[in-house]
Design an enzyme around this catalytic site. Structure first.
Site, PDB file in Angstrom:
ATOM      1  CG  ASP A 174      -2.097   1.218   1.149  1.00 33.92           C
ATOM      2  OD1 ASP A 174      -1.637   2.076   0.524  1.00 33.92           O
ATOM      3  OD2 ASP A 174      -2.728   1.212   2.218  1.00 33.92           O
TER       4      ASP A 174
ATOM      5  CG  HIS B 125      -4.801  12.444  10.970  1.00 32.51           C
ATOM      6  ND1 HIS B 125      -5.272  13.754  10.618  1.00 32.51           N
ATOM      7  CD2 HIS B 125      -3.589  12.204  10.424  1.00 32.51           C
ATOM      8  CE1 HIS B 125      -4.048  14.092  10.206  1.00 32.51           C
ATOM      9  NE2 HIS B 125      -3.186  13.210   9.948  1.00 32.51           N
TER      10      HIS B 125
ATOM     11  CG  ASP C 129       4.024  15.403   8.898  1.00 34.55           C
ATOM     12  OD1 ASP C 129       3.806  16.404   9.582  1.00 34.55           O
ATOM     13  OD2 ASP C 129       3.076  14.519   8.846  1.00 34.55           O
TER      14      ASP C 129
ATOM     15  CE1 TYR D 146       4.486   9.158   8.685  1.00 34.60           C
ATOM     16  CE2 TYR D 146       3.932  11.582   7.967  1.00 34.60           C
ATOM     17  CZ  TYR D 146       3.792  10.300   8.760  1.00 34.60           C
ATOM     18  OH  TYR D 146       2.509  10.387   9.341  1.00 34.60           O
TER      19      TYR D 146
HETATM   20  N1  Q9C Z   1      -0.508  11.702  -0.644  1.00 26.57           N
HETATM   21  C1  Q9C Z   1      -0.044  11.650   9.936  1.00 26.57           C
HETATM   22  O1  Q9C Z   1       1.142  12.402   9.557  1.00 26.57           O
HETATM   23  N2  Q9C Z   1      -1.903  10.215   3.231  1.00 26.57           N
HETATM   24  N3  Q9C Z   1      -0.772  11.193   9.079  1.00 26.57           N
HETATM   25  C2  Q9C Z   1      -2.132  11.525   2.435  1.00 26.57           C
HETATM   26  C3  Q9C Z   1      -1.429  12.190   0.189  1.00 26.57           C
HETATM   27  C4  Q9C Z   1      -2.418  10.173   4.517  1.00 26.57           C
HETATM   28  C5  Q9C Z   1      -0.426  11.515   7.745  1.00 26.57           C
HETATM   29  C6  Q9C Z   1      -2.021  11.097   0.985  1.00 26.57           C
HETATM   30  C7  Q9C Z   1      -1.351  10.891   5.296  1.00 26.57           C
HETATM   31  C8  Q9C Z   1      -1.558  10.575   6.958  1.00 26.57           C
HETATM   32  C9  Q9C Z   1      -0.030  11.592  11.243  1.00 26.57           C
HETATM   33 ZN    ZN Z   2       1.149  14.363   9.437  1.00 23.62          ZN
END
Ligand code: Q9C
Ligand code: ZN
Length: 696
Positions: free
Chosen positions: A20, A135, A265, A305
């Site tokens: 994924d 979230h 991030d 990340y």
């Molecule tokens: N390309 C946190 O940083 N994906 N969650 C988005 C956009 C979800 C991030 C896709 C990102 C969740 C805690």
């Molecule tokens: Zn985030």
């Protein structure tokens, strides 16, 4: 200063078991790399290490429905196929057989951190956790988040520790919509989030992430959303958001605890955020927050990340929590126009709810920019995800930057004092280098001949100590200093200190002179010194490097003055050294002096020399020594709105100075509008208002 670091290695157990691309960035190495870097830098060893515990089901129930908790409990026994099918019911989520345990540890780590700080076992701290939380909603996982760690911690702080006001600062680059939903009608929790938004074209694509979502019912004004409409936001934009938006509201709110949804991030290199803020920026953000809630700051990891950027940013956050001075920010301190537009639209949306925004601008939100997207000419700007060469170049620049930072290690002594022995005894225990008169006698006598005020023996002795202290700071042996001198000799001592600093090779000296102190008449206006006198008889910018302003009379006026004038000047000037001088009749209350000194540490890389007159009360000297050492300043007391006269003075100065000092900027339409209401469209000339105390 004790900083708690909460962790449990079992939180590395959960991982993605199928293909994924959306979820593969959230893996166990995020924690192991960050922790490894903390150990490598010797930071982990300086913390109070706490092993995370699992949150109980009752604690999870502070935020989540029993059915949702039961659903998660059930995931422990599911097959990979079943886990994948369940995951698909949520947006950007994956489950693993160990997810329930990891998520309970993540929530428990936040609780343990809050307990440590609110019982006094630690001053502040960081919980290194996964899965992240912001979230997550009452009955839904989202965006890698399972339980809402920070929301549970906030409710716990209120229910178990009786707190009434909790501030949540969500500096993750995604909107913590879960946190927003949980607290949107609750005026006891102020939720601030900045997030990549791009006018709604970025995940989670919600209209309620916009600036006009301010909360519901009694909670109106207690949700603050700052949407970034372009990628590439950097240090100047983040600091401007704090100075011009978050901090004015936060000081007015006066929280008892600050929780940080600390996602990294939002840092440079991150594939999700695509922003440009460097890791040191997080030391600055942390230090600025430490002026609130008696320094009770609890940071809980959310996203992040890019392993290198994440780890460095975590280290910077922990350094600041430990009280180390923040490294100077790199890059031009000029906010992007798009950032200023975003900040201004939030100020406009929030103005009805906050006194600290009311007089300055209830200006209408600026119309959306029609400019093409801007970028900074920077070798750090990646050309986009497909541009591998640019990304490699950006990383090379990053590594070089971090190597440079390592060449400027933290000075071995954090705070040195030059005080009469009696005062020094009151200020101990600190890691104090007590300076004796180490200067050649002839040099002192030469100075004494030039300055009548220094002719007395004790003034010469004090001066000798002060110059040694100054050398210690400029040689990076000492971070900050505190010195006393006879009242009659303050001005002469300052004069000598400035000359000495400049001759020792300081490039930029920022003098903040409070009280009856004139700018030395022989001081060249050549950009090497920035002179700000407070208690000037009127607000005037005689040049961009020579500013004077009366001392504001209320807490609100004082905060405006610090956040909208002093810190933007300091961040724009990037001084080698700040000389904070409390001269005769300075009029600052102890908590005001402490806050000023504490906040000035950040833009100065910790290099602040505070000079007070010898007659100053021991309480003032003590609290200055503590904040220079990295401890939190005391509260300013109840918030009182700035007086119209103080506001006019500030607006007048900002209008004069903001063409040169970009960190002072708000979009031009805003200030023009202000001057129109302030002066019926005419030129704004400030007038003195007697300091009659609080004005409402
Ligand atoms: N390309 C946190 O940083 N994906 N969650 C988005 C956009 C979800 C991030 C896709 C990102 C969740 C805690
Ligand atoms: Zn985030």
């Amino acid at each position: 200063m004790k900083t708690a670091l909460v962790y449990h290695e079992d939180m590395t157990a959960a991982r993605l078991l199928w293909d994924d691309p959306e979820c593969e960035i959230e893996g166990p190495e995020r924690l192991t790399t960050a922790l490894g870097r903390l150990q490598q830098r010797g930071l982990e060893q300086r913390c109070l290490r706490l092993t995370a515990r699992e949150a109980s089901e009752a604690e999870l129930g502070l935020v989540h429905s029993p059915e949702y908790v039961a659903l998660l409990r059930g995931t422990q026994a599911l097959s990979t196929e079943e886990l994948q099918a369940l995951s698909a019911q949520f947006d950007a989520v994956y489950f693993h057989p160990s997810t329930f345990r990891c998520a309970r540890l993540a929530a428990g780590a936040g609780l343990q951190l809050v307990d440590a700080v609110l019982t006094g076992a630690a001053h502040n701290g960081l919980a290194l956790v996964r899965p992240p939380g912001h979230h997550s909603q009452r009955a839904a996982a989202s965006g890698f988040c399972v339980f809402n760690n920070v929301a549970i911690a906030a409710k716990h702080a209120q229910q178990k520790h009786g707190l009434h006001r909790v501030l949540i600062v969500d500096w993750d680059i995604h909107h913590g919509q879960g946190l927003q939903y949980i607290f949107e009608d609750d005026p006891s929790v102020l939720y601030f989030s900045w997030h990549r938004y791009e006018h709604g074209r970025f995940w989670p694509y919600l209209p309620e992430s916009a600036a006009n979502a301010v909360g519901q019912g009694r909670g109106r004004g207690f949700t603050v959303n700052l949407p970034w409409n372009q990628v590439g936001m950097g240090n100047a934009d983040y600091v401007a958001a704090f100075l011009h938006l978050l901090l004015p509201l936060a000081f007015e709110f006066d929280p008892e605890l600050v929780l940080v949804s600390a996602g990294f991030d939002s840092a440079i290199g991150d594939p999700e955020g695509q922003m440009q803020a460097t890791p040191e920026c997080f030391a600055h953000l942390t230090q600025l927050l430490q002026g609130l809630a008696g320094g009770r700051v609890c940071a809980v990891l959310e996203g992040g990340y890019h392993l290198e950027s994440l780890s460095e940013s975590v280290c910077m956050t922990v350094r600041a929590l430990l009280g180390d001075p923040a490294p100077l920010l790199s890059g031009p301190m000029v906010p992007l126009h798009s950032a200023l537009e975003s900040i201004q639209s939030v100020r406009a949306a929030q103005a009805p709810h906050w006194m600290s925004l009311q007089q300055q601008d209830s200006a209408p939100a600026p119309s959306p920019s029609t400019r093409p997207s801007e970028g900074r000419a920077s070798p750090l700007l990646p050309g986009g995800p497909e541009s591998e060469a640019a990304a490699a170049q950006a990383m090379a620049a990053l590594s070089a930057l971090w190597d440079r930072l390592r060449l400027h290690p933290t000075p071995p002594v954090r705070t040195a004092v030059a005080l009469a022995p009696l005062d020094a005894a009151l200020v101990l225990p600190l890691d104090i280098l007590h300076q004796e008169g180490l200067r050649p006698k002839e040099e002192m006598q030469a100075w004494a001949r030039l300055h009548e005020a220094l002719a007395k023996d004790e003034a010469v002795t004090a001066l000798g100590k002060i110059l040694s202290l100054l050398d210690g700071i400029l040689d990076r042996q000492v971070s900050s200093g505190l010195a006393a001198t006879p009242a009659a000799a303050v001005a002469a001592t300052l004069d000598v200190a400035i000359q000495h600093g400049l001759s020792r090779g300081a490039h930029r000296l920022f003098c903040v002179a409070v009280g009856q102190l004139d700018r030395p008449s022989d001081l060249a206006d050549d950009g090497r010194t920035l002179w700000l006198s407070i208690r000037g008889r009127e607000a005037a910018a005689l040049s961009m490097f020579h500013v004077s302003m009366p001392l504001p009379g209320t807490t609100g006026g004082f905060l405006n003055f610090v956040l909208a004038l002093v810190l933007p000047l300091a961040y724009g000037f990037q001084p080698d050294l700040v000389l904070l001088v409390l001269g005769p009749a300075h009029g600052l209350q102890d908590p005001q002096a402490a806050l000023l000194a504490a906040l000035l540490r950040a833009p100065a890389g910790g290099r602040v020399l505070a000079l007070v007159d010898e007659e100053s009360a021991p309480q003032l000297v003590g609290v200055l020594a503590q904040v220079l050492h990295g401890e939190a300043p005391p509260s300013l007391g109840p918030f009182c709105m700035a007086s119209p006269g103080d506001m006019k003075a500030l607006i007048h100065l900002r209008r004069q100075l903001e063409p040169q000092w970009k960190m002072m900027q708000l979009p031009p339409e805003c200030l023009t509008w202000l001057l129109d209401i302030g002066q019926g469209g005419g030129i704004c000339t400030p007038e003195m208002t007697p300091q009659t105390g609080d004005w409402r």
